[in-house]
Design a protein around this motif. Structure first.
Motif, short mmCIF file in Angstrom:
data_model
loop_
_atom_site.label_atom_id
_atom_site.label_comp_id
_atom_site.label_asym_id
_atom_site.label_seq_id
_atom_site.Cartn_x
_atom_site.Cartn_y
_atom_site.Cartn_z
N GLU A 77 39.52 102.07 4.57
CA GLU A 77 39.76 101.03 4.37
C GLU A 77 39.90 100.52 5.76
N GLU A 78 39.91 100.66 6.72
CA GLU A 78 38.84 99.97 7.89
C GLU A 78 37.54 99.12 7.72
N GLU A 80 36.86 97.94 4.45
CA GLU A 80 37.19 96.97 3.57
C GLU A 80 37.65 95.65 4.72
N GLN A 81 38.78 95.63 5.59
CA GLN A 81 39.85 95.17 6.20
C GLN A 81 38.44 94.28 6.82
N TYR A 84 36.61 91.68 4.73
CA TYR A 84 37.57 90.86 4.50
C TYR A 84 37.47 89.56 5.08
N GLN A 85 37.54 90.19 6.36
CA GLN A 85 37.64 89.34 7.75
C GLN A 85 36.09 89.00 8.02
#
Ligand code: PMP
Length: 296
Positions: A77-78, A80-81, A84-85
């Protein structure tokens, strides 16, 4: 050029200008190839910018670290975030994403004490070009899975790929096809291989190849479109009787093959199962429906 003065990448918790990021010249990865990476694509889909199969890619990144004993604690999850950033900060829609886990200064062959994460991205068109590919059969074999972790994307493994691709180009071909240590067909330097014969597809079984995420996607597309696929050991002689063939990979997407060592296939590319899968794959990454593709 993969970056300009404005490009932003992620490095160890910070978003920094690519032109200002630096690394230690005593990095164990730089000297010994002891690092792992991923190759991921994002697309401008009908539902906005989406990273294709991000979970699968980041699970593989973590697995690669585990397989070669590089400590790495980011969660999927980290990752992926952060990705996207990176895309947002560069204002990218269609992009290729390159996460790299690399080791700090250590000139011995012991476990790394310091591990870094870098994630960058750039706008990249077709990796293998628009034309059908003319392949050579490489004199370089894929590495023996008993000497390396073939299922991990380890930086150093790619010397083998570079040797194969440069040999193919020196011989006037577009790309190489590599055999495994038993002389069976394995894969391309950066893509998995499928061939068509009598209405079915054939692809090398897992064991001596990188288990590609696109290969898996192609198998799923085949299931949904009722295209028979056989995973097996493939003798290179079989290829000279084939109706068609293609490469698939995140960078390559689905790329049609014109010939292998000058032998062309029985069918024109546009009439092959590969061409149907190429269209279905394009629709899938753009989150459009592809179930309407009818098999002839
Ligand atoms: N084989 C090799 C050797 C590769 O480098 C790649 C690219 N990662 C592939 C196959 C295709 O893998 P994927 O579909 O996961 O990109």
């Amino acid at each position: 050029m993969y970056y300009n003065s404005e490009s932003i990448l992620f490095l160890n918790g910070k978003y920094v200008k690519a032109s200002e990021a630096s690394t230690d010249l005593y990095s164990q990865t730089l000297h010994y190839g002891y690092g792992v990476f991923e190759g991921i694509r994002a697309y401008q889909t009908v539902n906005g910018v989406k990273i294709f199969k991000s979970e699968e890619h980041y699970k593989r990144l973590k697995k690669s670290c585990e397989l070669v004993n590089i400590p790495f604690s980011y969660t999927v999850e980290e990752l992926e975030q952060i990705t996207y950033q990176v895309l947002r900060r560069n204002n990218f829609a269609d992009a290729y994403i390159r996460p790299l886990v690399y080791c700090g200064p250590n000139m011995s062959l012991t476990s790394p004490k310091e591990v870094s994460l870098m994630i960058c991205a750039w706008e990249w068109g077709k990796y293998l070009g628009d034309q059908l590919l003319r392949l050579s059969i490489s004199s370089y074999q894929r590495p023996n899975p008993k000497s390396i972790r073939i299922e991990a994307k380890v930086s150093g493994h790619y010397v083998n790929s570079i040797l194969a691709t440069s040999e193919a180009k020196q011989r006037g071909f577009d790309e190489a096809l590599m055999l495994d240590m038993e002389g069976n067909v394995a894969e391309g330097p950066g893509a998995n291989f499928f061939y068509e014969k009598d209405g079915a597809l054939f692809t090398p079984s897992l064991g001596h190849i990188l288990p590609g995420i696109t290969r898996h996607t192609v198998l799923q597309i085949c299931k949904e479109l009722d295209i028979p696929v056989v995973e097996k050991k493939i003798n290179p002689e079989e290829l000279f009787e084939a109706d068609g063939a293609f490469y698939c990979g995140t960078a390559a997407e689905v790329a049609g093959i014109e010939s292998i060592e000058g032998h062309t296939f029985n069918k024109h590319w546009k009439n092959t199962l590969g061409a149907i899968i190429q269209e279905a794959y394009k629709s899938l990454v753009l989150e459009k429906s592809y179930s309407s593709y009818i098999i002839v």
